[in-house]
Enzyme design. Structure first.
Site, PDB file in Angstrom:
ATOM      1  CE  LYS A  66      60.223 -37.281 -30.475  1.00  6.34           C
ATOM      2  NZ  LYS A  66      60.906 -36.895 -31.722  1.00  6.34           N
ATOM      3  CG  ASP A 103      62.352 -33.614 -32.738  1.00  8.02           C
ATOM      4  OD1 ASP A 103      63.486 -33.913 -32.334  1.00  8.02           O
ATOM      5  OD2 ASP A 103      61.333 -34.266 -32.430  1.00  8.02           O
TER       6      ASP A 103
END
Length: 271
Positions: A66, A103
């Protein structure tokens, strides 16, 4: 030409993302396919170059890539920049990659759906990995009285130092001893399939939210329920972050409720 989409991670074979996205693509008559792509740590740049040549249009990014995805992107959205991590890549008109993070909005969707208002509430966040970065920003922005607990306290300090309102920080052991003061506990620490459970105090009227699901979350969630906590797992967040990635790629938000029910059926059949 059939569009190429997928999720990159290591490990990634267990991912439910292909199940989710391929169904949504069929539902909306989108000529595209979505695949799980295992890419070891350190090889993301080469993988993105290959996928660019193959005409990939959108990617989800999971562990351990990420932060690397954010660094490699040609453009970065404001939220991904604040969080310091990207879980979604979108092909730009110029042929590069735009990094976004879904997210955070995925987590917001789940607590809103559950009717949880964190403003002025005592919230303990367990863990300090990539997902915890996103959740810490959300919880701070929403006005929670946040404490970040992690085994390696320097990682928790790093997250705390980048927030607009600095939260309290403590070791995981100390945090677990203090959970009786929490109104909401959000666990980002995965115990995998070891069968171990975090030890929790009685939690009548309070919520324990584990962002893992299935076998990885089952022991701790079962223990939390025995201790009278209200429990939530991470399937809702998984589906919501996928839906917001889908929106970035195709300009529409798909049916989250149906996808979550379908995924829950798959998980329960294998747990």
């Amino acid at each position: 030409m059939t569009g190429l989409y997928g999720v990159i991670g290591d490990p990634v074979a267990h991912s439910l993302s292909p199940l989710i996205h391929n169904k949504w693509m069929r539902d909306h008559d989108i000529d595209a396919t979505y695949k799980a792509m295992q890419v070891p740590e350190g090889e993301l740049e080469a993988a993105l170059e290959t996928l660019t040549r193959q005409g990939a249009r959108g990617l989800n990014i999971t562990l351990p890539h990420k932060q690397t995805a954010l660094a490699l992107a040609d453009e970065v959205g404001d939220l991904a920049r604040r969080i310091g991590a990207a879980n979604t890549l979108i092909r730009t008109g110029s042929g590069g990659w735009l990094a976004e993070n879904t997210d955070a909005p995925g987590f917001i969707h789940t607590i809103n759906t559950a009717g949880i208002d964190v403003a002025d509430k005592t919230v303990f966040l367990l863990g300090a990995g990539g997902s915890a970065r996103a959740l810490a920003i959300v919880l701070t922005d929403l006005g929670a009285n946040l404490t970040i607990c992690n085994r390696t306290i320097s990682r928790a300090e790093e997250i705390a130092g980048n927030l607009p309102v600095r939260p309290e920080v403590c070791t995981l052991d100390i945090g677990l001893e203090r959970l009786a003061a929490a109104e909401l506990v959000v666990n980002t620490i995965s115990l995998g399939h070891s069968g171990q459970a975090l030890q929790l105090p009685p939690g009548t009227g309070r919520t324990f939210y584990d962002i893992s699901y299935g076998k990885a979350a089952a022991p701790t969630l079962a223990h939390a329920a025995e201790q009278d906590w209200k429990t939530m797992d991470g399937l809702g967040m998984l589906v919501a972050q996928a839906a917001f990635a889908f929106e970035h790629w195709f300009g529409m938000v798909p049916d989250m409720a149906e996808a979550e029910a379908r995924c829950r059926g798959v998980v329960e059949a294998t747990t």
